[in-house]
Design a protein around this motif. Structure first.
Motif, PDB file in Angstrom:
ATOM      1  N   GLN A   4       7.960   5.362  11.866  1.00 15.79           N
ATOM      2  CA  GLN A   4       6.881   4.362  11.922  1.00 15.79           C
ATOM      3  C   GLN A   4       6.351   4.074  10.527  1.00 15.79           C
ATOM      4  O   GLN A   4       6.063   2.917  10.180  1.00 15.79           O
ATOM      5  N   LEU A   5       6.228   5.122   9.714  1.00 14.55           N
ATOM      6  CA  LEU A   5       5.752   4.954   8.340  1.00 14.55           C
ATOM      7  C   LEU A   5       6.742   4.120   7.531  1.00 14.55           C
ATOM      8  O   LEU A   5       6.354   3.264   6.732  1.00 14.55           O
ATOM      9  N   LYS A   6       8.048   4.327   7.774  1.00 16.53           N
ATOM     10  CA  LYS A   6       9.080   3.570   7.080  1.00 16.53           C
ATOM     11  C   LYS A   6       9.018   2.097   7.448  1.00 16.53           C
ATOM     12  O   LYS A   6       9.122   1.215   6.586  1.00 16.53           O
ATOM     13  N   LEU A   7       8.809   1.803   8.741  1.00 11.93           N
ATOM     14  CA  LEU A   7       8.694   0.416   9.185  1.00 11.93           C
ATOM     15  C   LEU A   7       7.484  -0.260   8.567  1.00 11.93           C
ATOM     16  O   LEU A   7       7.529  -1.413   8.155  1.00 11.93           O
ATOM     17  N   THR A   8       6.370   0.489   8.507  1.00  9.71           N
ATOM     18  CA  THR A   8       5.151  -0.053   7.903  1.00  9.71           C
ATOM     19  C   THR A   8       5.374  -0.368   6.430  1.00  9.71           C
ATOM     20  O   THR A   8       4.951  -1.411   5.929  1.00  9.71           O
ATOM     21  N   THR A   9       6.080   0.528   5.728  1.00  7.51           N
ATOM     22  CA  THR A   9       6.372   0.315   4.309  1.00  7.51           C
ATOM     23  C   THR A   9       7.254  -0.913   4.112  1.00  7.51           C
ATOM     24  O   THR A   9       7.040  -1.699   3.190  1.00  7.51           O
ATOM     25  N   GLU A  10       8.253  -1.092   4.981  1.00 10.86           N
ATOM     26  CA  GLU A  10       9.126  -2.251   4.890  1.00 10.86           C
ATOM     27  C   GLU A  10       8.353  -3.548   5.112  1.00 10.86           C
ATOM     28  O   GLU A  10       8.582  -4.545   4.417  1.00 10.86           O
ATOM     29  N   LYS A  11       7.434  -3.542   6.072  1.00  9.74           N
ATOM     30  CA  LYS A  11       6.625  -4.732   6.342  1.00  9.74           C
ATOM     31  C   LYS A  11       5.737  -5.058   5.150  1.00  9.74           C
ATOM     32  O   LYS A  11       5.567  -6.222   4.788  1.00  9.74           O
ATOM     33  N   GLN A  12       5.161  -4.027   4.548  1.00  7.58           N
ATOM     34  CA  GLN A  12       4.315  -4.242   3.368  1.00  7.58           C
ATOM     35  C   GLN A  12       5.135  -4.787   2.207  1.00  7.58           C
ATOM     36  O   GLN A  12       4.691  -5.684   1.489  1.00  7.58           O
ATOM     37  N   LEU A  13       6.342  -4.235   2.041  1.00  9.71           N
ATOM     38  CA  LEU A  13       7.231  -4.697   0.970  1.00  9.71           C
ATOM     39  C   LEU A  13       7.597  -6.159   1.177  1.00  9.71           C
ATOM     40  O   LEU A  13       7.575  -6.958   0.235  1.00  9.71           O
ATOM     41  N   LYS A  14       7.906  -6.516   2.427  1.00  6.44           N
ATOM     42  CA  LYS A  14       8.275  -7.900   2.734  1.00  6.44           C
ATOM     43  C   LYS A  14       7.097  -8.829   2.502  1.00  6.44           C
ATOM     44  O   LYS A  14       7.251  -9.906   1.921  1.00  6.44           O
ATOM     45  N   LEU A  15       5.905  -8.432   2.953  1.00  2.82           N
ATOM     46  CA  LEU A  15       4.719  -9.266   2.775  1.00  2.82           C
ATOM     47  C   LEU A  15       4.421  -9.488   1.297  1.00  2.82           C
ATOM     48  O   LEU A  15       4.109 -10.610   0.879  1.00  2.82           O
ATOM     49  N   ARG A  16       4.534  -8.442   0.511  1.00  6.35           N
ATOM     50  CA  ARG A  16       4.291  -8.579  -0.926  1.00  6.35           C
ATOM     51  C   ARG A  16       5.312  -9.522  -1.560  1.00  6.35           C
ATOM     52  O   ARG A  16       4.964 -10.342  -2.419  1.00  6.35           O
ATOM     53  N   ALA A  17       6.568  -9.387  -1.141  1.00  4.02           N
ATOM     54  CA  ALA A  17       7.612 -10.258  -1.686  1.00  4.02           C
ATOM     55  C   ALA A  17       7.344 -11.715  -1.336  1.00  4.02           C
ATOM     56  O   ALA A  17       7.536 -12.613  -2.170  1.00  4.02           O
ATOM     57  N   LEU A  18       6.882 -11.961  -0.116  1.00  4.85           N
ATOM     58  CA  LEU A  18       6.575 -13.331   0.302  1.00  4.85           C
ATOM     59  C   LEU A  18       5.408 -13.901  -0.501  1.00  4.85           C
ATOM     60  O   LEU A  18       5.442 -15.051  -0.938  1.00  4.85           O
ATOM     61  N   ILE A  19       4.379 -13.087  -0.697  1.00  5.41           N
ATOM     62  CA  ILE A  19       3.205 -13.529  -1.455  1.00  5.41           C
ATOM     63  C   ILE A  19       3.582 -13.818  -2.906  1.00  5.41           C
ATOM     64  O   ILE A  19       3.172 -14.835  -3.486  1.00  5.41           O
ATOM     65  N   VAL A  20       4.371 -12.919  -3.498  1.00  2.00           N
ATOM     66  CA  VAL A  20       4.804 -13.106  -4.897  1.00  2.00           C
ATOM     67  C   VAL A  20       5.673 -14.355  -5.028  1.00  2.00           C
ATOM     68  O   VAL A  20       5.521 -15.145  -5.973  1.00  2.00           O
ATOM     69  N   SER A  21       6.583 -14.558  -4.068  1.00  2.00           N
ATOM     70  CA  SER A  21       7.465 -15.727  -4.110  1.00  2.00           C
ATOM     71  C   SER A  21       6.663 -17.018  -4.081  1.00  2.00           C
ATOM     72  O   SER A  21       6.910 -17.943  -4.869  1.00  2.00           O
ATOM     73  N   PHE A  22       5.705 -17.076  -3.156  1.00  2.00           N
ATOM     74  CA  PHE A  22       4.875 -18.277  -3.062  1.00  2.00           C
ATOM     75  C   PHE A  22       4.028 -18.448  -4.318  1.00  2.00           C
ATOM     76  O   PHE A  22       3.953 -19.555  -4.885  1.00  2.00           O
ATOM     77  N   SER A  23       3.392 -17.376  -4.755  1.00  2.00           N
ATOM     78  CA  SER A  23       2.443 -17.455  -5.873  1.00  2.00           C
ATOM     79  C   SER A  23       3.113 -17.906  -7.158  1.00  2.00           C
ATOM     80  O   SER A  23       2.590 -18.771  -7.882  1.00  2.00           O
TER      81      SER A  23
END
Length: 259
Positions: A4-23
């Motif tokens: 569960q912790l690994k899935l949460t980390t992956e989601k956070q990584l993906k969200l950060r990547a999306l935010i950085v890409s847009f920004s």
């Protein structure tokens, strides 16, 4: 717990990547606006050449037509013209609705900002595709690659060269999701994403989308043979692909038939 912790980390990584890409992509466009004096940072506009003489006036004409209750046929020029068919090429993007709610004096500025927003979304959608495509993208030490390639797609020479072709941006923005949907259709037999994104692409701009339709046909063959599928499986997937494409076209029939 670890899973569960690994899935949460992956989601956070993906969200950060999306935010950085847009920004990054959005900020680069806005910075170029500031340097070039494009509204709202000056009196300029990206609507050059046909963008100013045709496409932006078409947006304002559609706005007037909606106000007058004439979304299908306009009598504003000569004996009138088929506004509904014209809209399939130029003004059908759902994002233009944000322009229509503004006073006409603010619409040119709104178009400039909306184009920057679309370029930001282009990077986001490409980043989503990369995460779905490559397991390496989920590794923390490679997390910078997704935003890098996403911004490269969003700020490619093609996009920058044709930035004044306002109506094309939606199709370029949606293409990664169309391909992602096609791969899901082939690998997982899930056609929903492919049907919806192809429908949205064709609805937004018919002109560039029929080229996308040609591309997905070629990509279907490439993807199928590159995975060394059996002929019987390719035929089954081909039937599913054909049916899903026809469903997307049928959803656009009210636009496609007049065009």
């Amino acid at each position: 717990m670890k899973k569960q912790l690994k899935l949460t980390t992956e989601k956070q990584l993906k969200l950060r990547a999306l935010i950085v890409s847009f920004s990054i992509s959005f900020s680069i466009v806005i910075l170029s606006y500031i340097i070039r004096g494009v509204a709202p940072f000056g009196e300029g506009t990206i609507c050059s050449m046909d963008g100013f003489s045709q496409y932006f006036p078409m947006l304002q004409n559609m706005d007037t037509a909606l106000e007058n209750g004439e979304p299908f046929y306009s009598f504003s020029g000569a004996l009138g013209f088929n506004l509904w068919a014209q809209s399939a090429y130029y003004t059908n993007s759902p994002l233009w609705l944000f322009v229509y709610v503004l006073p006409k004096s603010m619409q040119l500025c709104a178009v400039n900002l909306l184009v920057a927003f679309k370029i930001g979304l282009t990077a986001v959608f490409f980043c989503i595709y990369l995460f779905s495509k490559n397991a390496a993208a989920r590794k923390s030490h490679l997390k910078f690659l997704c935003p890098a390639f996403s911004c490269a797609w969003a700020l490619s020479t093609y996009v920058m060269a044709y930035i004044n072709q306002l109506m094309w941006l939606d199709v370029i923005m949606l293409l990664p999701l169309v391909i992602m949907g096609l791969e899901k259709l082939i690998d997982q037999k899930k056609p929903t994403l492919y049907i919806f994104t192809l429908f949205l692409s064709v609805w937004s701009c018919f002109y560039l989308s029929y080229m996308v339709c040609i591309f997905v046909c070629l990509y279907f063959l490439y993807y199928s043979f590159s995975r060394k599928m059996e002929l019987s499986k390719i035929i089954k997937n081909g039937l599913r692909f054909t049916f899903s494409s026809l469903v997307a076209a049928g959803m656009c029939a009210v636009v496609l038939i007049p065009v």
